[in-house]
Design an enzyme around this catalytic site. Structure first.
Site, PDB file in Angstrom:
ATOM      1  CD  GLN A 206      -2.948   1.228   2.281  1.00  0.00           C
ATOM      2  OE1 GLN A 206      -3.567   2.238   2.517  1.00  0.00           O
ATOM      3  NE2 GLN A 206      -3.212   0.117   2.933  1.00  0.00           N
TER       4      GLN A 206
ATOM      5  CB  VAL B   4       7.669  -1.581   8.941  1.00  0.00           C
ATOM      6  CG1 VAL B   4       6.524  -0.741   9.463  1.00  0.00           C
ATOM      7  CG2 VAL B   4       8.795  -1.616   9.973  1.00  0.00           C
TER       8      VAL B   4
ATOM      9  CD  GLU C 272      -1.486   1.696   8.417  1.00  0.00           C
ATOM     10  OE1 GLU C 272      -1.448   1.960   7.222  1.00  0.00           O
ATOM     11  OE2 GLU C 272      -1.371   2.567   9.301  1.00  0.00           O
TER      12      GLU C 272
ATOM     13  CG  ASP D  30       0.402   0.653   4.779  1.00  0.00           C
ATOM     14  OD1 ASP D  30       1.594   0.571   5.104  1.00  0.00           O
ATOM     15  OD2 ASP D  30      -0.382  -0.301   4.854  1.00  0.00           O
TER      16      ASP D  30
ATOM     17  N   GLY E  71      -6.895  19.592  19.767  1.00  0.00           N
ATOM     18  CA  GLY E  71      -6.376  20.930  19.528  1.00  0.00           C
ATOM     19  C   GLY E  71      -6.816  21.960  20.551  1.00  0.00           C
ATOM     20  N   GLY E  72      -7.291  21.525  21.689  1.00  0.00           N
ATOM     21  CA  GLY E  72      -7.722  22.486  22.691  1.00  0.00           C
ATOM     22  C   GLY E  72      -9.194  22.839  22.579  1.00  0.00           C
TER      23      GLY E  72
END
Ligand code: COA
Length: 416
Positions: free
Chosen positions: A17, A138, A140, A169, A248-249
């Site tokens: 992939q 390796v 995904e 991927d 993100g807060g």
């Protein structure tokens, strides 16, 4: 319509992939992408998770559209000769073999440069060169664990969790595409090629930037105020899993809508962004919260955030996720229905924009794929079926100057 990458020739020595996602994108944008595959077998995904006996699997067709397929046994001398000719004539070679495979084949970066000094070699590996895990193969989920995504995904009382999104991927493939286009731009100015290397671990980590931010905040002050663990739970010295909290807060959560008891996706994602507080209160009929000092700042709300979410869920109880979003959008409140893959497949807007595309394939008939997420004002990619194994072998060989007699010989030798 001129294809933006028309004239760029790419040797696609990729499989599975990460690499194929990169080269497919470049093929959509007009590059001539020649997928080099082992005779008789091809990319392993051609036969993985088939739904039509003997046909190319969707795993392959959805990652290899708009390419040409050349079969070549690069472990034979004749196969190596063909690849050498191809390298001389190409701009880019993309590969994502296991560590050292290309060198063992005789096509080290040094040798490739000797064959074609202008060549761009683009490589995906699990870990970057020199990393203490550089020898590892390796896939995904391995990358998601190595890149920090798994340790920070899921719920605090469950194990590390991998995402369904292909962060290791396809995401790595997108990073590689940016690297290739940058190297091509540089080559246009200098005439020089170069090696572009992207590791899956690095690409995952690049998307986990805010979690590294959080680790440093945690080191400094011992807590993370936007996490569900604050203020009632406890923190250790590592970034915890935050469930569905916003990163993100902006406090947010996945909330139940009408029908959640039987429909696993009857939910919306609801974000309580600072500036949206007053409209949220109005939408919920809780105007008294707008000025109330116990509610009117993000910090004041944090210790009651789950009570607030419960109030919103009570409001959602008689509304479907689509009805709820239709009401909330009028108040400018950031939210979305949690869409199932079935709903995405049937979504009219996604079809119209070319993000979900129906493709006709000679073996499996019509199927859906994800088209280009990148939209241009002067170009619309046309997504065509992936090639059958070796479909363009003779055509590519003829283009390299092989006579019909030579081509027959290469077939007889099983080099192609
Ligand atoms: N002709 C002859 N041999 C070929 C060939 C061809 N056309 N194409 C590939 N091969 C050979 C290679 O030379 C290599 O042989 P060798 O190991 O004897 O030197 C072998 O096929 C391929 O090996 P490898 O890439 O290691 O395949 P694998 O199935 O063992 O491992 C991965 C698969 C994906 C784990 C591994 O390729 C990998 O770690 N890649 C880098 C990271 C990555 O992209 N991961 C996948 C993300 S989807």
């Amino acid at each position: 319509m001129t294809k933006p990458l028309e004239g760029i020739k790419i040797i696609d020595f990729t499989h599975v992939q990460a690499g194929p996602a990169c080269t497919q994108l470049l093929a959509w944008f007009g590059a001539d992408v020649i997928k080099v595959e082992r005779p008789g077998a091809g990319d392993v995904t051609r036969s993985q998770l088939r739904h039509v006996e003997g046909a190319d699997a969707l795993y392959f067709t959805m990652l290899n559209s708009n390419k040409r397929s050349l079969t070549l046994d690069t472990k034979t001398q004749e196969g190596k000769d063909v690849l050498t000719k191809l390298i001389k004539e190409s701009d880019v070679m993309v590969e994502n073999f296991g560590p050292g495979a290309l060198d063992r084949m005789g096509f080290s970066w040094d040798n490739i440069q000797k064959i074609n000094p202008g060549m761009i070699l683009a490589s995906v590996k699990g870990f970057s060169d020199g990393h203490h895990y550089e020898d590892l193969k390796v896939y995904e989920n391995v990358a998601q664990c190595a890149g920090g995504a798994a340790s920070t995904t899921g719920f605090w009382d469950g194990p590390p969790t991998v995402s369904a999104a292909a962060l290791g991927d396809s995401n790595t493939g997108m990073h590689l595409a940016i690297g290739i286009l940058t190297a091509l731009h540089h080559k246009n100015k200098t005439g020089k090629g170069q090696k572009v290397a992207v590791s899956m671990q690095d690409s995952v980590l690049n998307l986990c930037r805010v979690k590294l931010r959080d680790q440093q905040r945690l080191d400094a002050i011992g807590y993370l105020e936007e996490y569900p663990q604050y203020p009632h739970g406890s923190f250790s010295d590592v970034v915890p899993r935050g469930g569905n909290a916003g990163g993100g807060g902006q406090p947010g959560w996945v909330l139940k809508c009408k029908g959640w008891e039987t429909d696993p996706n009857a939910y919306i994602y609801f974000t309580i962004q600072g500036h949206a507080w007053a409209p949220i209160c109005k939408a919920l009929g809780k105007e008294e919260w707008i000025e109330d000092a116990a509610y009117n700042t993000p910090r004041a709300r944090q210790d009651k955030i789950f009570d607030i979410f419960k109030t919103i869920e009570d409001w959602l109880a008689d509304k479907t996720k689509f009805e709820a979003v239709d009401i909330l959008r009028k108040f400018d409140i950031p939210c979305s229905p949690v869409l199932s893959m079935k709903e995405i497949a049937e979504d009219k807007s996604l079809r119209e924009s070319g993000t979900v595309v129906e493709v006709d394939h000679p073996q499996i008939g019509k199927y859906l794929t994800v088209g280009s997420p990148i939209k241009f004002s002067n170009y619309k990619p046309e997504i065509v079926a992936s090639p059958l194994l070796g479909q363009h072998t003779n055509e590519v060989l003829a283009g390299l100057g092989y006579s019909q007699e030579d081509i027959t010989k290469l077939h007889d030798l099983k080099a192609v």
